[in-house]
Design a protein around this motif. Sequence first.
Motif, PDB file in Angstrom:
ATOM      1  N   LEU A 108       0.840  -1.194   0.000  1.00 28.65           N
ATOM      2  CA  LEU A 108       0.000   0.000   0.000  1.00 28.65           C
ATOM      3  C   LEU A 108       0.879   1.249   0.000  1.00 28.65           C
ATOM      4  CD1 LEU A 108      -2.720   1.447   0.204  1.00 28.65           C
ATOM      5  CD2 LEU A 108      -2.587   1.174   2.700  1.00 28.65           C
ATOM      6  N   ASP A 109       1.913   1.235   0.831  1.00 27.21           N
ATOM      7  CA  ASP A 109       2.844   2.364   0.862  1.00 27.21           C
ATOM      8  C   ASP A 109       3.554   2.510  -0.483  1.00 27.21           C
ATOM      9  OD1 ASP A 109       4.546   4.295   2.753  1.00 27.21           O
ATOM     10  OD2 ASP A 109       5.958   3.195   1.486  1.00 27.21           O
ATOM     11  N   GLU A 110       3.965   1.398  -1.060  1.00 32.15           N
ATOM     12  CA  GLU A 110       4.673   1.430  -2.345  1.00 32.15           C
ATOM     13  C   GLU A 110       3.799   2.018  -3.447  1.00 32.15           C
ATOM     14  OE1 GLU A 110       5.435  -2.179  -5.072  1.00 32.15           O
ATOM     15  OE2 GLU A 110       7.271  -1.996  -3.878  1.00 32.15           O
ATOM     16  N   VAL A 116       2.040   9.211  -6.097  1.00 33.29           N
ATOM     17  CA  VAL A 116       2.531  10.570  -5.849  1.00 33.29           C
ATOM     18  C   VAL A 116       3.540  10.966  -6.919  1.00 33.29           C
ATOM     19  CG1 VAL A 116       3.875  12.014  -4.281  1.00 33.29           C
ATOM     20  CG2 VAL A 116       2.101  10.512  -3.366  1.00 33.29           C
ATOM     21  N   ALA A 117       4.493  10.080  -7.208  1.00 32.19           N
ATOM     22  CA  ALA A 117       5.505  10.387  -8.220  1.00 32.19           C
ATOM     23  C   ALA A 117       4.860  10.628  -9.580  1.00 32.19           C
ATOM     24  CB  ALA A 117       6.521   9.250  -8.299  1.00 32.19           C
ATOM     25  N   ALA A 118       3.869   9.803  -9.930  1.00 31.88           N
ATOM     26  CA  ALA A 118       3.201   9.960 -11.226  1.00 31.88           C
ATOM     27  C   ALA A 118       2.472  11.295 -11.306  1.00 31.88           C
ATOM     28  CB  ALA A 118       2.227   8.803 -11.445  1.00 31.88           C
ATOM     29  N   ALA A 119       1.800  11.691 -10.211  1.00 32.16           N
ATOM     30  CA  ALA A 119       1.063  12.955 -10.217  1.00 32.16           C
ATOM     31  C   ALA A 119       2.006  14.149 -10.328  1.00 32.16           C
ATOM     32  CB  ALA A 119       0.215  13.063  -8.947  1.00 32.16           C
ATOM     33  N   LEU A 120       3.090  14.130  -9.578  1.00 27.59           N
ATOM     34  CA  LEU A 120       4.026  15.251  -9.623  1.00 27.59           C
ATOM     35  C   LEU A 120       4.747  15.305 -10.968  1.00 27.59           C
ATOM     36  CD1 LEU A 120       5.563  15.092  -6.020  1.00 27.59           C
ATOM     37  CD2 LEU A 120       3.598  16.402  -6.829  1.00 27.59           C
ATOM     38  N   THR A 130      12.721  15.362 -11.710  1.00 27.91           N
ATOM     39  CA  THR A 130      12.557  13.937 -11.415  1.00 27.91           C
ATOM     40  C   THR A 130      12.284  13.809  -9.924  1.00 27.91           C
ATOM     41  OG1 THR A 130      14.043  13.279 -13.206  1.00 27.91           O
ATOM     42  CG2 THR A 130      13.658  11.669 -11.451  1.00 27.91           C
ATOM     43  N   PHE A 131      11.230  13.058  -9.568  1.00 29.67           N
ATOM     44  CA  PHE A 131      10.774  12.993  -8.179  1.00 29.67           C
ATOM     45  C   PHE A 131      11.075  11.626  -7.568  1.00 29.67           C
ATOM     46  CE2 PHE A 131       8.324  16.329 -10.121  1.00 29.67           C
ATOM     47  CZ  PHE A 131       8.262  17.303  -9.140  1.00 29.67           C
ATOM     48  N   ALA A 147       9.715  13.757   0.167  1.00 28.25           N
ATOM     49  CA  ALA A 147      10.025  13.653  -1.263  1.00 28.25           C
ATOM     50  C   ALA A 147      11.181  14.588  -1.600  1.00 28.25           C
ATOM     51  CB  ALA A 147       8.797  14.008  -2.104  1.00 28.25           C
ATOM     52  N   ILE A 148      11.948  14.203  -2.601  1.00 23.14           N
ATOM     53  CA  ILE A 148      13.049  15.032  -3.106  1.00 23.14           C
ATOM     54  C   ILE A 148      12.954  15.050  -4.625  1.00 23.14           C
ATOM     55  CG2 ILE A 148      15.559  15.243  -3.358  1.00 23.14           C
ATOM     56  CD1 ILE A 148      15.841  13.876  -0.631  1.00 23.14           C
TER      57      ILE A 148
END
Length: 595
Positions: A108-110, A116-120, A130-131, A147-148
Amino acid sequence: MTVNPTPHHLMWELQEQFRLSLDRATDRATDQIGAIVSADALLVGFLADDVDQPGAPDVCIAPADRGFSIQDLEGIRADAQRRFEAHPAHDETYESVEVQQARLDHFLDETRREAVAAALDSGRAGRGRTFFIGSGARVGDYVVHPAISVDSSAYAELNALPYDEIDGVPLTTSLAHGIVVELLRIATHALLAARPPRSISPIDDDVPNDAIRRSANHLVYSAALIAGERLGQGLFDAFEGLSSTPYEGRVGSGTVVMAREGHPRISVDVQLRSAVSVRERRQFRKLLEMTRPGLHLLIDGQRIYGLGSVQPLAHDEPDDSDNDIFRFTLLEQGSWQMAYNRNPLLRVSSGHPQLPRPRMSTNLFIDAMRRVFDEVSDHDIRGIWMLAQSAAQQARGALLVVTTAAAEEARRLAPQALSIRPQQLSPEVLDAVTRIDGAVLLTPDGVCHAVGVILDGVATGAGDPSRGSRYNSAVRYTEASTAPCLTVIVSEDGMIDVYPELAPRVRPEDVEQALADLEAAGSLDVEGARDVDLEAFYALHKRLRRFAFYLSDSQCERANAVCLAIEDLRWERSRTRVRTVPFRTDPRMNASFFA
């Protein structure tokens, strides 16, 4: 669903201090290794499922002024749920209910991190970035993911391993990648451990160094995994020990090739009947003494199995057929480098991992010569550069001291130098005279006056403890010289440095524009000053910091004044301050640094 109803919505009171500590640690770590990737830290939070708080945003992003819209973020939770429901983990059989729940929580966390990465990535504000998203941790009413983001172009230019996973095991693909992943792990741990979390570590100064070293360890282990060895966790420490261990008083040098035994590209000339562990430091060092150019020590990531060479590619072989072959080069005492397919990935000097330094360009060398020596000709510059290039091919390093006072210095240093009749040096003669310790003393027109020169000079505070004695003796001598002097330091791996390291020429109007932009972003004299965008201000502050060397006294005063005013505003808003180093003039700055 709501997303950050106001720019200053807080998931918890100290979230900005926490985010800034992650941001600072990332900047410091990437700066230390020489990766200019413009890193930026973010926090993304999901309202916990057991919280019923009317009006609370379902998804938060901090800081809220990065340009992401509600449309960019509002589908994150639904996307994460779709990814989770489609995950094959639901079809697996588990040994107990507890194990099943733990695995499902992990996935679930993964899937949330993926969403989140896809949305950003897809948002307009995420273009060119690149996130990397860390695991989530419960803080108050929210599950928070650190996040970085990094500049995509700069990040893509870094040499990296050819694979990002092996048999489902994620790999550290580069030193910069490993640092980002490690700092996100540290941040998640801090979110879990502290109540409320205010920093990623109680001792912030240790975090960048720890992250760099762990990243280097993981990078070397990842290379071992690609080479087929799953038990190569101690390989980084093995090379650290190897590079610092002398053999009968001699510093180690040579190349170690890592490839599986039986690799079709590896030709074994000497096969050890009983393989030797790479953890046997003295045996490892003794065997290294047998290597020569073209004859390398062969390891599989855990054991030394012989000596041999890497065969060139056949005409019908694909270019990636040696992606699982790695070369470790011992450069000098305490210094070594790892590369694959001629791409250097990691350099470690005196225990400090960093990105391998790029070869010096001809243009930078020409610029340095012209700025140090007023009347040097193009012909003379070309001659010195050719000598440096010739020394770089010798794989043992050299030190060329170019000074207008070469004749006088040859006489002064005579007790610790071999003074010769002044003459031009051919590449063949240079090869001979650099086989002994000491520097070669030249005038700017390439005339040699002495060889085997043991340089003197007083300690001035300049230098780099992570570099070898050759580099630091050159720095001390150049700093103490009263005549125009430039030293050319050629290391065993063929890298060429010059000292003094002159800042590049810039246009004075570019410096003034950077300062004016900072003043405009931090202006408190206009209506609406309370809405100053602090993140935009500090982005411009970072930009001006790159011009710090060129600032005059008055420009430093202007920059420091606006920074002080902004810090007062930050204190008024959030009772926090960001400690920044004041701008100061550099005594080395003069008009020659302006284009």
